[in-house]
Enzyme design. Sequence first.
Site, PDB file in Angstrom:
ATOM      1  N   SER A 267      15.381  -7.947  11.882  1.00 42.03           N
ATOM      2  CA  SER A 267      15.610  -7.263  13.143  1.00 42.03           C
ATOM      3  C   SER A 267      15.711  -5.745  12.951  1.00 42.03           C
ATOM      4  CB  SER A 267      16.864  -7.849  13.793  1.00 42.03           C
ATOM      5  OG  SER A 267      16.797  -7.687  15.171  1.00 42.03           O
ATOM      6  N   HIS A 408      15.286 -15.812  17.378  1.00 42.57           N
ATOM      7  CA  HIS A 408      15.450 -14.574  16.608  1.00 42.57           C
ATOM      8  C   HIS A 408      16.532 -14.795  15.549  1.00 42.57           C
ATOM      9  CE1 HIS A 408      15.423 -10.197  16.191  1.00 42.57           C
ATOM     10  NE2 HIS A 408      16.742 -10.195  16.268  1.00 42.57           N
TER      11      HIS A 408
HETATM   12  C1  GTR Z   1      18.004  -5.774  19.839  1.00 40.94           C
HETATM   13  C2  GTR Z   1      16.992  -4.685  19.783  1.00 40.94           C
HETATM   14  C3  GTR Z   1      15.902  -5.105  18.853  1.00 40.94           C
HETATM   15  C4  GTR Z   1      16.413  -5.681  17.550  1.00 40.94           C
HETATM   16  C5  GTR Z   1      17.729  -6.435  17.693  1.00 40.94           C
HETATM   17  C6  GTR Z   1      18.561  -6.605  16.432  1.00 40.94           C
HETATM   18  O1  GTR Z   1      18.979  -5.600  20.776  1.00 40.94           O
HETATM   19  O2  GTR Z   1      16.505  -4.451  21.071  1.00 40.94           O
HETATM   20  O3  GTR Z   1      15.015  -4.016  18.648  1.00 40.94           O
HETATM   21  O4  GTR Z   1      16.493  -4.726  16.583  1.00 40.94           O
HETATM   22  O5  GTR Z   1      18.583  -5.847  18.577  1.00 40.94           O
HETATM   23  O6  GTR Z   1      18.596  -5.765  15.554  1.00 40.94           O
HETATM   24  O7  GTR Z   1      19.253  -7.614  16.383  1.00 40.94           O
END
Ligand code: GTR
Length: 431
Positions: A267, A408
């Site tokens: 992420s 995710h």
């Molecule tokens: C989200 C962000 C993403 C990603 C994520 C993370 O809120 O919009 O770009 O990086 O966080 O790091 O978990």
Amino acid sequence: MRAIRVSPAALIAVVVIAADPAAAQPAGANYDEATVPAYTLPDPLRFVDGVPVGDPGAWTSRRRAEILRLFEEHVYGRSPGPPTGMRFAVVETDPRALGGLATRRQVRVLLDGTEAGPAFDILLYVPNAARRPVPAFLGLNFRGNHAIHPDPGIRLSPSWMREGDGIVAHRATDATRGTDASSWPVERILDRGYALATVYYGDLEPDHADGWKDGVRSRIGPGVSGHFGPDDWGAIGAWAWGLSRALDVLAKDADLDGHRVAVIGHSRLGKTALWAGAQDERFAMVVSNDSGEGGAALARRRFGETTESITKAFPHWFCSRYREYAGREDALPVDQHLLLALVAPRPLYVGSATEDLWADPRGEFLAAKAAEPVYRLLGREGLGVEDFPVPDRPVGNTIGYHLRRGPHALTAYDWEQYLGFADRHLRSPHP
Ligand code: GTR
């Protein structure tokens, strides 16, 4: 147990919601492939002035540097070089950690050489059964070194933490030990013959708008003056810089092969791993897991998170000039395929997940595909496939890619692919 009555209609609704990953994504973004407007990407094999990059030498000596400068000036900002006076101390060693599987070392890195200065902690496990020197994975973690495994020998991080279960007044308690273990299959990594090194990203800079005041950016580089120019480093720059400083230390460890260190991140830390690997060619392999916007995903493709949403929610991650491209991605002199191309000819793996539409899995695949001409120029195959793969079918050659089924996250499945990819590319010891 109490019986709950559910009508057939409600059941259908539940099934529909579960089958529609877009429903689980942040609202207000485009998740419809049919409405993605056409876009044109900058050509990796053409200099800014339009002159073609004719041979590998022109890429290596000039085009690579040109692209790196553009990312510094427009996206992540410029980072300082290694600090003078940096030193480190091994503060704890256990040669029989994890039931004898590994040697655990915890290293305190004093960035300006003083106890009072900025510092970070490396947690390192080296598999006892592996032949020295051992290849390694290095990655930043989100919740403190003590959160990656319940091993009671890991020192509890004293750094600032985001509020959450087991965090009291922004500090970790014992209750948070091992809470991020699902992202770090430590025994599996060690069994496969790799060392694992990790650092809490908040040691380098707490992840919030004022975090720089308590991080390395207030002590080293331009922030010391209290002022950041439009192309001075942001938090991703600081975290990536920390990865390079960790590599400085790991490269001196006789148990490790400093020429076979893979950098990995999930992420926002996947964005960071890419930026670290792009700048620092000592990283032998680079792994981006669900890095999305500002990471592996193409900015020009209007799908999921956009430059506007990311720079509004997380302005501190990037250099301030990047905000000027909110809604005007076509004006950016780069796109993220060029970041991936900066890893060439080294092995690069991009992992996506089906339910992580916010990160635009297809945009990540297309960026990897668009980086391929650089791999080819340098005598490597790159991805070697044309089509976006079906879920759970990893593809690729010097560039690896998979679309894991699920949300995710950094999972055991993802690690299996990265370990297999490392076996193919980092197996033989460096001459
Ligand atoms: C989200 C962000 C993403 C990603 C994520 C993370 O809120 O919009 O770009 O990086 O966080 O790091 O978990």
